[in-house]
Write a protein that holds these residues in place. Structure first.
Motif, PDB file in Angstrom:
ATOM      1  N   ARG A  42       0.868  -1.184   0.000  1.00 54.82           N
ATOM      2  CA  ARG A  42       0.000   0.000   0.000  1.00 54.82           C
ATOM      3  C   ARG A  42       0.906   1.236   0.000  1.00 54.82           C
ATOM      4  O   ARG A  42       1.650   1.475   0.970  1.00 54.82           O
ATOM      5  N   ALA A  54       2.875   7.426  -8.954  1.00 53.83           N
ATOM      6  CA  ALA A  54       1.751   6.610  -8.490  1.00 53.83           C
ATOM      7  C   ALA A  54       1.408   5.526  -9.512  1.00 53.83           C
ATOM      8  O   ALA A  54       1.194   4.354  -9.154  1.00 53.83           O
ATOM      9  N   ARG A  55       1.350   5.884 -10.794  1.00 54.35           N
ATOM     10  CA  ARG A  55       1.052   4.896 -11.839  1.00 54.35           C
ATOM     11  C   ARG A  55       2.147   3.832 -11.909  1.00 54.35           C
ATOM     12  O   ARG A  55       1.868   2.645 -12.122  1.00 54.35           O
ATOM     13  N   ALA A  58       1.631   1.436  -9.084  1.00 54.21           N
ATOM     14  CA  ALA A  58       0.464   0.593  -9.357  1.00 54.21           C
ATOM     15  C   ALA A  58       0.794  -0.476 -10.388  1.00 54.21           C
ATOM     16  O   ALA A  58       0.325  -1.620 -10.289  1.00 54.21           O
ATOM     17  N   SER A  59       1.614  -0.126 -11.376  1.00 51.63           N
ATOM     18  CA  SER A  59       1.984  -1.096 -12.414  1.00 51.63           C
ATOM     19  C   SER A  59       2.827  -2.232 -11.853  1.00 51.63           C
ATOM     20  O   SER A  59       2.925  -3.295 -12.472  1.00 51.63           O
ATOM     21  N   SER A  62       1.264  -2.603  -6.537  1.00 54.61           N
ATOM     22  CA  SER A  62       0.895  -1.951  -5.284  1.00 54.61           C
ATOM     23  C   SER A  62      -0.497  -1.327  -5.392  1.00 54.61           C
ATOM     24  O   SER A  62      -0.915  -0.903  -6.473  1.00 54.61           O
ATOM     25  N   THR A  63      -1.192  -1.264  -4.269  1.00 49.00           N
ATOM     26  CA  THR A  63      -2.394  -0.438  -4.149  1.00 49.00           C
ATOM     27  C   THR A  63      -1.923   0.963  -3.797  1.00 49.00           C
ATOM     28  O   THR A  63      -1.193   1.145  -2.821  1.00 49.00           O
ATOM     29  N   VAL A  64      -2.322   1.971  -4.592  1.00 50.60           N
ATOM     30  CA  VAL A  64      -1.707   3.294  -4.495  1.00 50.60           C
ATOM     31  C   VAL A  64      -2.766   4.376  -4.344  1.00 50.60           C
ATOM     32  O   VAL A  64      -3.805   4.350  -5.026  1.00 50.60           O
ATOM     33  N   GLY A  83      -4.662   3.079 -12.461  1.00 54.33           N
ATOM     34  CA  GLY A  83      -4.882   2.273 -11.278  1.00 54.33           C
ATOM     35  C   GLY A  83      -4.944   2.982  -9.952  1.00 54.33           C
ATOM     36  O   GLY A  83      -5.711   2.569  -9.067  1.00 54.33           O
ATOM     37  N   PRO A  84      -4.158   4.052  -9.700  1.00 56.61           N
ATOM     38  CA  PRO A  84      -4.218   4.685  -8.379  1.00 56.61           C
ATOM     39  C   PRO A  84      -5.541   5.414  -8.137  1.00 56.61           C
ATOM     40  O   PRO A  84      -6.246   5.793  -9.079  1.00 56.61           O
TER      41      PRO A  84
END
Length: 240
Positions: A42, A54-55, A58-59, A62-64, A83-84
């Motif tokens: 996280r 952040a992207r 996420a790639s 991770s949960t962002v 994704g974030p």
């Protein structure tokens, strides 16, 4: 005032430093961030801008969550997806429960923050015990007011050298970084950050002062002499 300037000039940052436009991000910052955030579950990206770090996190699985005080940046980050989740928030008052993340990052953000002690305390609060803080700064020797390259033609042969401004003085400046674009910076010596981090239980595990990457040095003939001077300071910290 700082937030107002960033709101007004967010496009300058987004167009000049994201989406592959800036070699220092492409060749240096993003690869380092990828390595340092690898394996995080996280991640909180503080001052996320358009969300490029952040992207990236996420790639990697991770949960962002990315936060930024500037609406213009948050809206672009949301449009770019990847994704974030994003929220509008400042670093000194993070809207998350204590221990919510096992990793946090801030990239070229804290040199624009007034409430540095409160912001560092908030980073420590939202990290779980053992969590990591990936901290990127414009190197303080670069940010000291009055620091610049000097071409000295009073000596034979002429010399070029880096003049360091009043490094130990904590100073606020508003600089014209491009015609019509004004950005506020706060210079602090390295010890100011390190001591505040330590006071909040964040201890240094790794420090990196990389040479500027090739893509930056190739931008202008005079930049070759910059190879011996770090523009970036990176610290990996661990919450005790």
């Amino acid at each position: 005032m700082s937030d107002e300037l960033w709101e007004a000039h967010a496009d300058w940052w987004i167009e000049g430093f994201t989406d592959g436009a800036d070699p220092e991000y492409v060749e240096q910052i993003l690869p380092l961030a990828a390595d340092e955030l690898a394996g995080a579950r996280r991640v909180l990206d503080i001052g996320c801008g358009d969300g490029q770090i952040a992207r990236l996190a996420a790639s990697q699985g991770s949960t962002v969550v990315g936060v930024d005080p500037t609406w213009n940046c948050v809206s672009v980050a949301e449009d770019r997806g990847g994704g974030p989740a994003y929220a509008r928030a400042g670093a000194a008052s993070l809207p998350f429960a204590s221990g919510s993340f096992d990793a946090a990052t801030a990239c070229l953000v804290f040199e624009h923050i007034d409430e540095v002690d409160a912001a560092i305390a908030e980073v420590a609060r939202v990290l779980e015990p053992g969590g990591r803080f990936c901290f990127f700064l414009n190197h303080p020797i670069l940010q000291a007011p009055g620091s610049s390259w000097i071409d000295d033609h009073m000596v034979d042969p002429p010399e070029q050298y880096w003049r360091l401004g009043p490094y130990l003085v904590e100073t606020e400046t508003t600089e014209q970084v491009e015609l019509g674009v004004w950005i506020r910076f706060i210079h602090r010596p390295m010890s100011r950050y390190v001591n505040a981090l330590a006071a909040n239980g964040l201890t240094i595990e790794r420090m990196v002062e990389p040479a500027p990457p090739p893509g930056f040095l190739e931008r202008a003939p005079g930049y070759a002499d910059s190879a011996a001077f770090p523009r970036l300071l990176y610290l990996r910290l661990r919450k005790s």
